[in-house]
Design an enzyme around this catalytic site. Structure first.
Site, PDB file in Angstrom:
ATOM      1  N   ASP A  68       0.841  -1.189   0.000  1.00  0.00           N
ATOM      2  CA  ASP A  68       0.000   0.000   0.000  1.00  0.00           C
ATOM      3  C   ASP A  68       0.886   1.251   0.000  1.00  0.00           C
ATOM      4  O   ASP A  68       1.705   1.436   0.903  1.00  0.00           O
ATOM      5  CB  ASP A  68      -0.911  -0.002   1.235  1.00  0.00           C
ATOM      6  CG  ASP A  68      -1.797   1.225   1.294  1.00  0.00           C
ATOM      7  OD1 ASP A  68      -2.501   1.494   0.311  1.00  0.00           O
ATOM      8  OD2 ASP A  68      -1.758   1.937   2.317  1.00  0.00           O
ATOM      9  N   THR A 101      -2.795   5.677  -4.250  1.00  0.00           N
ATOM     10  CA  THR A 101      -1.689   6.336  -3.536  1.00  0.00           C
ATOM     11  C   THR A 101      -0.343   6.047  -4.201  1.00  0.00           C
ATOM     12  O   THR A 101       0.525   6.912  -4.226  1.00  0.00           O
ATOM     13  CB  THR A 101      -1.651   5.859  -2.074  1.00  0.00           C
ATOM     14  OG1 THR A 101      -1.670   4.425  -2.048  1.00  0.00           O
ATOM     15  CG2 THR A 101      -2.869   6.365  -1.310  1.00  0.00           C
ATOM     16  N   THR A 102      -0.179   4.837  -4.730  1.00  0.00           N
ATOM     17  CA  THR A 102       1.053   4.509  -5.448  1.00  0.00           C
ATOM     18  C   THR A 102       1.076   5.195  -6.810  1.00  0.00           C
ATOM     19  O   THR A 102       2.094   5.761  -7.221  1.00  0.00           O
ATOM     20  CB  THR A 102       1.180   2.986  -5.630  1.00  0.00           C
ATOM     21  OG1 THR A 102       1.117   2.357  -4.349  1.00  0.00           O
ATOM     22  CG2 THR A 102       2.495   2.629  -6.298  1.00  0.00           C
ATOM     23  N   ASP A 394      -9.150   0.124   1.861  1.00  0.00           N
ATOM     24  CA  ASP A 394      -8.993   0.895   0.620  1.00  0.00           C
ATOM     25  C   ASP A 394     -10.177   0.658  -0.309  1.00  0.00           C
ATOM     26  O   ASP A 394     -10.729   1.595  -0.901  1.00  0.00           O
ATOM     27  CB  ASP A 394      -7.697   0.499  -0.098  1.00  0.00           C
ATOM     28  CG  ASP A 394      -6.467   1.132   0.532  1.00  0.00           C
ATOM     29  OD1 ASP A 394      -6.640   1.910   1.492  1.00  0.00           O
ATOM     30  OD2 ASP A 394      -5.343   0.839   0.092  1.00  0.00           O
TER      31      ASP A 394
END
Length: 539
Positions: A68, A101-102, A394
């Site tokens: 994550d 997020t990545t 998520d």
């Protein structure tokens, strides 16, 4: 002559010990740090991304295994200010959209990689920024045009939510059981009836079994036991929730001193203490409740009193559980019992003791907040359970956002290629140096499917070339099929993403990269000097 030379000598306006980088040196420092952070994160991108092991610097040396992006970036120590900008946008992406997020970190670093190449060719940063802004607007318009909204058809909308959940979970540790967990996540979010309050969804992690043994339980589960002798099942429960010490009237062993002349006086003190405690129990009973839950200990005498009078007593409930329990039961947490008429009791249909894995727990069914539910996660190790919780959280965040922003776009590199096609068309029709900056934005967009294919071990150059050719021929649904290592129909494969997530990644990454690009000087303040103890001066 000496006076004239002194006036021409450079003078520093900064405090001694402060550091300063200017011009190309400062810009290069920012580029290198941001690109290094992107290279760290890019191997976790996509359905075949790898995990990272994070070990804390504390005494326990705690270990976290995750892919994550937000968790990784929150855990690592970053000293460079440009890299901190990427960490911040990843945190904002996590708070705003729940996923991506990545992607946002990697896309921003790819933009800065392109900027480094253009700056080395003597292109001014302002020219690059101008081109990026034009490209971002066109890319966003292409994304809006490709979005599909099926909210009018409940069956199609539910299928969209399932596809979004599957796509989100494809890059997580839950990939092997994504069908099971996608259905579980969609059922949990649809229970919220449009609310974004994920506090109503509780996670309980129990070691043992396999991930497939995880399930969604209607109602609220509290990991405590009902008091000895109290009823183990209560129907039409009226629940009083308190956070108070039941022994406030006792003389504490270390807090008071009592002088007595004979043993009978000691017995009288004990009897008075018992009487006060029984009086408090009668006040609790006067509230008209049949279930009493206390954040602190209840002790033997009150527990016996409640058992004799048919009240169900639950003690030492954890604080987070109490807050969520009060929310779902519609109750208020009280600390005094003198005014029953001012207290709001919670209610539910059934309170019962159940077996949860190998332990006993208490289930509250038919709670006032109808959307409340509990997800019980099973797994072999604690690290696996924690990563499963992060992954499922998520997915829940993305789905909760998708219920409000119902538009969806295709994943698997399809949306990036659509946007890159539109940006390339703009670059071809734009005169001047700005067109070079616009074309660099398109190259950065195409790096996303390239990285996804690289992480899967496929020939990224071949796959992305095929994908680009398919879009050029007008196949707007073409995307990467990472199971077969080919270009396929993303819509038919069900590779669907939330429009909100994809749009936030595009905007946030472009703005953050532009902010870093505009830097031409870095000033670091002098480190704080430790005060020297005068007593140590002579040593």
């Amino acid at each position: 002559f000496s006076i004239e030379m002194a006036s021409l000598a450079p003078s520093s306006i900064l405090t001694a010990g402060a550091q300063e980088e200017r011009g190309e040196s400062a810009r290069l420092s920012c580029f290198v740090a941001a690109i290094a952070l992107g290279d760290l994160m890019k191997t976790t991108l996509g359905p075949k991304g790898m995990d990272k092991i994070l070990q804390s610097a504390g005494r326990q040396r705690e270990v976290t295994v995750t892919n994550d992006g937000a968790t990784i970036l929150k855990s690592i120590f970053v000293d460079n200010p440009a890299a901190k900008v990427l960490v911040d946008i990843s945190k904002v992406q996590d708070d705003e959209a729940g996923d991506g997020t990545t992607s946002v970190c990697v896309f921003a670093s790819e933009l800065l990689r392109e900027a480094e190449r253009l700056v080395s060719q003597k292109m001014h940063p302002q020219t690059i920024s101008q081109g990026w802004r034009l490209a971002c607007d066109v890319a966003h318009k292409a994304l809006v045009d490709s979005a599909v909204d099926n909210s009018a058809d409940q069956e199609k909308f539910r299928q969209d939510l399932l596809n979004i959940a599957r796509t989100t979970l494809s890059s997580k540790i839950l990939k092997q059981e994504k069908e099971h967990f996608a259905k579980l996540a969609v059922d949990a979010v649809l229970r919220l009836k449009g609310s974004k309050n994920l506090e109503a969804i509780q996670f309980i992690k129990k070691r043992g079994g396999s991930l497939r043994d995880s399930y969604l339980d209607d109602g609220f589960i509290l990991e405590k036991r009902i008091g000895v002798g109290c009823p183990k099942r209560v129907e039409d429960a009226k629940i009083l929730i308190a956070n108070t010490a039941m022994d406030t009237d006792k003389i504490k062993i270390f807090g008071g001193r009592v002088k007595v002349s004979e043993a009978s006086q000691m017995a009288e003190i004990e009897a008075a203490e018992r009487e006060k405690m029984v009086e408090k129990c009668k006040k609790i009973q006067a509230h008209g409740c049949n279930v009493f839950i206390n954040r602190q200990l209840i002790y033997n005498l009150p527990e016996q009193f409640f058992a004799d009078h048919g009240l169900c007593a639950i003690e030492h409930a954890d604080f987070d559980g109490m807050e969520r329990l009060a929310l779902v039961l519609g109750a208020e947490i009280v600390s005094t019992f003198d005014h029953p008429e001012l207290v709001k009791l919670g209610s539910c249909k059934v309170v019962e003791e159940i077996m949860l894995a190998e332990d006993k727990a208490i289930r509250f069914s038919g709670v006032a907040l109808g959307e409340a539910c509990t997800i019980v996660l099973r797994g072999a190790t604690q690290h696996l359970l924690e990563e499963a919780e992060r992954s499922l959280h998520d997915a829940l965040c993305v789905l909760a956002g998708a219920v409000h922003e119902t538009r969806t776009v295709l994943g698997g590199g399809c949306s990036e290629c659509l946007m890159a096609e539109a940006v390339d068309a703009l670059a071809a029709s734009t005169p001047g140096k700005v067109s070079v900056a616009i074309a660099s934005f398109a190259r950065a967009l195409r790096q996303m499917p390239t990285i996804i294919a690289d992480n899967a071990g496929y020939d990224s150059g071949e796959l992305v070339a095929q994908l680009r050719a398919a879009h050029h021929k007008g196949d707007k649904h073409a995307g990467l099929d990472m199971e077969k290592g080919t270009v396929g129909d993303a819509a038919a494969l069900g590779i669907t993403e939330s429009f909100k997530v994809k749009s936030a990644v595009l905007r946030s990454a472009a703005e953050a990269a532009e902010m870093v690009l505009r830097v031409d000087e870095i000033v670091k303040s002098a480190p704080r000097q430790r005060d020297v103890d005068p007593r140590m001066m002579g040593m």
